[in-house]
Enzyme design. Structure first.
Site, mmCIF file in Angstrom:
data_model
loop_
_atom_site.group_PDB
_atom_site.id
_atom_site.type_symbol
_atom_site.label_atom_id
_atom_site.label_comp_id
_atom_site.label_asym_id
_atom_site.label_seq_id
_atom_site.Cartn_x
_atom_site.Cartn_y
_atom_site.Cartn_z
ATOM 1 N N ASP A 171 0.802 -1.227 0.000
ATOM 2 C CA ASP A 171 0.000 0.000 0.000
ATOM 3 C C ASP A 171 0.835 1.276 0.000
ATOM 4 O OD1 ASP A 171 -2.547 -1.095 -0.248
ATOM 5 O OD2 ASP A 171 -2.568 -1.652 1.859
ATOM 6 N N ASP A 183 -6.252 -5.027 -4.972
ATOM 7 C CA ASP A 183 -6.072 -3.623 -4.570
ATOM 8 C C ASP A 183 -4.768 -3.046 -5.112
ATOM 9 O OD1 ASP A 183 -7.300 -5.505 -2.837
ATOM 10 O OD2 ASP A 183 -7.515 -4.028 -1.256
HETATM 11 N N1 GLY Z 1 -7.111 -1.903 0.264
HETATM 12 C C1 GLY Z 1 -7.937 -2.323 1.322
HETATM 13 C C2 GLY Z 1 -9.375 -2.107 1.066
HETATM 14 O O1 GLY Z 1 -9.803 -1.869 -0.033
HETATM 15 O O2 GLY Z 1 -10.131 -2.163 2.027
#
Ligand code: GLY
Length: 376
Positions: A93, A155
């Site tokens: 992330d 993601d």
């Molecule tokens: N990237 C984590 C979510 O979408 O909750």
């Protein structure tokens, strides 16, 4: 009301609310609003970039260029320096976190220290690439002894722009090679033929062989988590923007068509598109806002009537979010959009405002108001 008059009105309402909330939140890191107040997270949490990113959008697109927004966004970015050297806590992330802070500041103000931070972040993100499986490892162990070296998640498509940007700004294609190798793996193993997507795919980290899928934040391995679909729409469209590879645009469209075909009447998705009877069908406004930005990105990549179709679909979602899900008339609520769902399977932050929903909503408005530049 003139065309997009509602978007101008929404922009003003966003300003009014953020003027108030920025006084309390300041240079800290909101995630989900509980009982009207944004709960703050530590700077290493994956959502750390969204609040400063939202403030940069308001700063950029407003004649007044409110210096307080700039100061808060810069102070948030500075706090991430400790995170950048805390190797054990850094996961994929990194893209969300440094794109909306350092890349944003570099793009807006040309600050070299921000460029260096973002390049360091891109280097760490590249370092998570597994050359056998051609994927970027998602997380570090969540609990003592957990083995998740072979896990990749949808993601991560939104983390790839940091790598594309790093290649553009340095002229060194290494970062882009990592991004496209990961995106190709997503094409092969995440995007299903009907346009829905897997959340988590597991590979053998030694051999790279596909091992299976995990439902993650969706209801089940074969269900269709709506925010995951949104990450695929927007992430694939952005990979197309940076590479021109038609397969990425096709995948973005396929995911978009699945998303649009499964929307309820008011165009705002439930948290999963494939829920059995008896499971609560909460909305996820964050999925709607992110998908809308992806639809507007696809619209920018195609021409004529096709572009109009995607633009109209993105606008329909954003307008419904504004008219049916906004907290405009409730000064006691800090969130902009109500009814986001973060993690239903773990019952975490269900049916509440989420900072990433707020961010993508503001980015979508910015696009509708004519600014097609993004921090991604
Ligand atoms: N990237 C984590 C979510 O979408 O909750």
């Amino acid at each position: 009301m003139k065309a997009n008059g509602w978007a101008e009105e929404a922009w003003e309402k966003v300003h009014e609310k953020v003027l108030r909330t920025s006084g309390r939140i300041g240079a800290r890191f909101p995630h989900a609003s509980v009982d009207g107040t944004y709960v703050l997270e530590a700077p290493h949490w994956w959502t750390a970039g969204f609040w400063p990113g939202l403030l940069w959008l308001l700063y950029r697109d407003s004649d007044s260029r409110d210096e307080r927004y700039k100061e808060i966004a810069e102070a948030c970015e500075k706090q991430l320096d400790d995170v950048l050297t805390g190797y054990d806590r850094l996961d994929h992330d990194i893209g969300f976190m440094w794109t909306l802070t350092s890349v944003a500041r570099f793009k807006l103000l040309g600050e070299e220290e921000s460029r260096r931070r973002a390049l360091l972040a891109a280097s760490v993100l590249s370092g998570r690439f597994n050359v056998k499986g051609n994927y970027i490892r998602a997380w570090n162990p969540w609990s003592e002894g957990q083995r998740n070296e072979g896990w990749a998640i949808i993601d991560c498509m939104m983390n790839l722009p940091l790598l594309y940007w790093a290649s553009e700004t340095t002229g060194d294609p290494r970062f882009k090679h990592v991004a496209t190798a990961h995106a190709d793996t997503v094409l092969a193993h995440f995007v299903r033929t009907d346009g829905s997507v897997n959340h988590i795919v597991i590979f053998d980290p030694d051999t790279g062989e596909f091992e299976g899928v995990n439902g993650g934040q969706g209801f089940a391995p074969n269900s269709a988590w709506s925010r995951g679909t949104a990450w695929a729409i927007y992430g694939m469209a952005l990979s197309y923007r940076y590479t021109g590879k038609a397969a990425y645009l096709d995948a973005a469209k396929r995911a978009a068509h699945f998303f649009l075909a499964n929307l309820p009447e008011d165009a705002v998705p439930h948290w999963d598109f494939r829920l059995p009877p008896g499971i609560e069908r909460y909305r996820d406004t964050s999925a709607g806002a992110c998908a809308a930005c992806g639809l507007l990105e696809i619209a920018a990549a195609v021409q004529g009537e096709e572009a109009g179709m995607y633009r109209e679909a993105g606008e329909r979602i954003l307008r419904s979010l504004y008219e049916n899900y906004g907290a405009w008339d409730n000064p006691a609520e800090e969130g902009l959009l109500l009814h986001g769902t973060s993690h239903y399977p773990e019952r975490r932050n269900v049916d509440v405002p989420l900072i990433y929903g707020d961010y993508y909503f503001v980015e979508g408005l910015s696009r509708l108001r004519g600014n097609s530049d993004t921090f991604w």
